[in-house]
Enzyme design. Sequence first.
Site, mmCIF file in Angstrom:
data_model
loop_
_atom_site.group_PDB
_atom_site.id
_atom_site.type_symbol
_atom_site.label_atom_id
_atom_site.label_comp_id
_atom_site.label_asym_id
_atom_site.label_seq_id
_atom_site.Cartn_x
_atom_site.Cartn_y
_atom_site.Cartn_z
ATOM 1 N N GLY A 143 0.814 -1.250 -0.020
ATOM 2 C CA GLY A 143 0.117 0.065 0.079
ATOM 3 C C GLY A 143 1.020 1.307 0.060
ATOM 4 C CG HIS A 144 3.103 2.159 3.466
ATOM 5 N ND1 HIS A 144 3.080 1.116 4.024
ATOM 6 C CD2 HIS A 144 2.589 3.116 4.080
ATOM 7 C CE1 HIS A 144 2.635 1.508 5.472
ATOM 8 N NE2 HIS A 144 2.226 2.551 5.403
ATOM 9 C CG ASP A 190 -5.319 4.903 7.304
ATOM 10 O OD1 ASP A 190 -5.633 4.313 8.099
ATOM 11 O OD2 ASP A 190 -4.068 4.745 6.434
ATOM 12 C CG MET A 246 -1.943 -4.703 1.467
ATOM 13 S SD MET A 246 -0.700 -4.760 0.420
ATOM 14 C CE MET A 246 -0.857 -6.093 -0.519
#
Length: 284
Positions: free
Chosen positions: A38-39, A152, A186
Amino acid sequence: MIAPIERALAGLRAQTAVWRKAGETIGVVPTMGALHQGHLSLARAARERCDRVIVTIFVNPKQFNDPDDLKNYPRTENEDAQKLESIGVDLIYVPDPDQIYPDGFATNVSVAGLTDMLCGAARPGHFDGVATVVSKLFLQTAADFAFFGEKDYQQLQIVRRMAADLDIPVEVVGCPTIREEDGLAMSSRNLLLSDRSRVYAPVLAEVMQDLRVRLSEGATMSALLPDAQARLTAAGFTEVDYLELRDGGDLSLLDQAKPGARLFAAAWLAGVRLIDNIAVDETR
């Protein structure tokens, strides 16, 4: 080639000044480390859009309301740097704590309205910590673009509001949630799950997808909620902080789907708090 790691604000600003003088755009990906795909997808998005890319790694103590949570948060700096190597990140900013919160630091950034529900209700002060550190990282990196995951989503909306309200000249870019093959969103916290708990973790996404279908067909959240909570309990989730339908803009609570609605969830599994959200389309 692994990107250089900078720990001092003076060094960071010296480098960004060179890029600025050359007329290059700067993208920043703020993280707390323990990087996953994800990052890395955020770093790739930044690489595609910007001349220069900075990934920041800082485990921010101000966004933890549980000292044990802060202590147990995974820290994997060397592995993180290696994961970023193939993307071509230009700089990894891993500030020493005093570069973010020097002695005498007394300022708090708080965003009203968007922070008093969902994760904000369950984690008092969390989003003040997020807004404070992100505002500092925006100013320290002098970024033109900042990349955040929709996983988020509440954080994304808060950061957008904060940057707009404070006139910070950065465009906040939201990027799609990256999921495991079994649907689990994730997260660095997934590393804290035991092998047994990891088997049941995807039930959260499964329940949400089923809710999405029913809601898009016209069902109400209040009618669907008891069964959804029972399914999570049966899968071993010990507590559901929230499972709610909300407007994707102002995050106001909804009972029926409408254009732009999103479904939000946070639940505990074997002592690990998992969060997720998905868009809900009204198809009637």
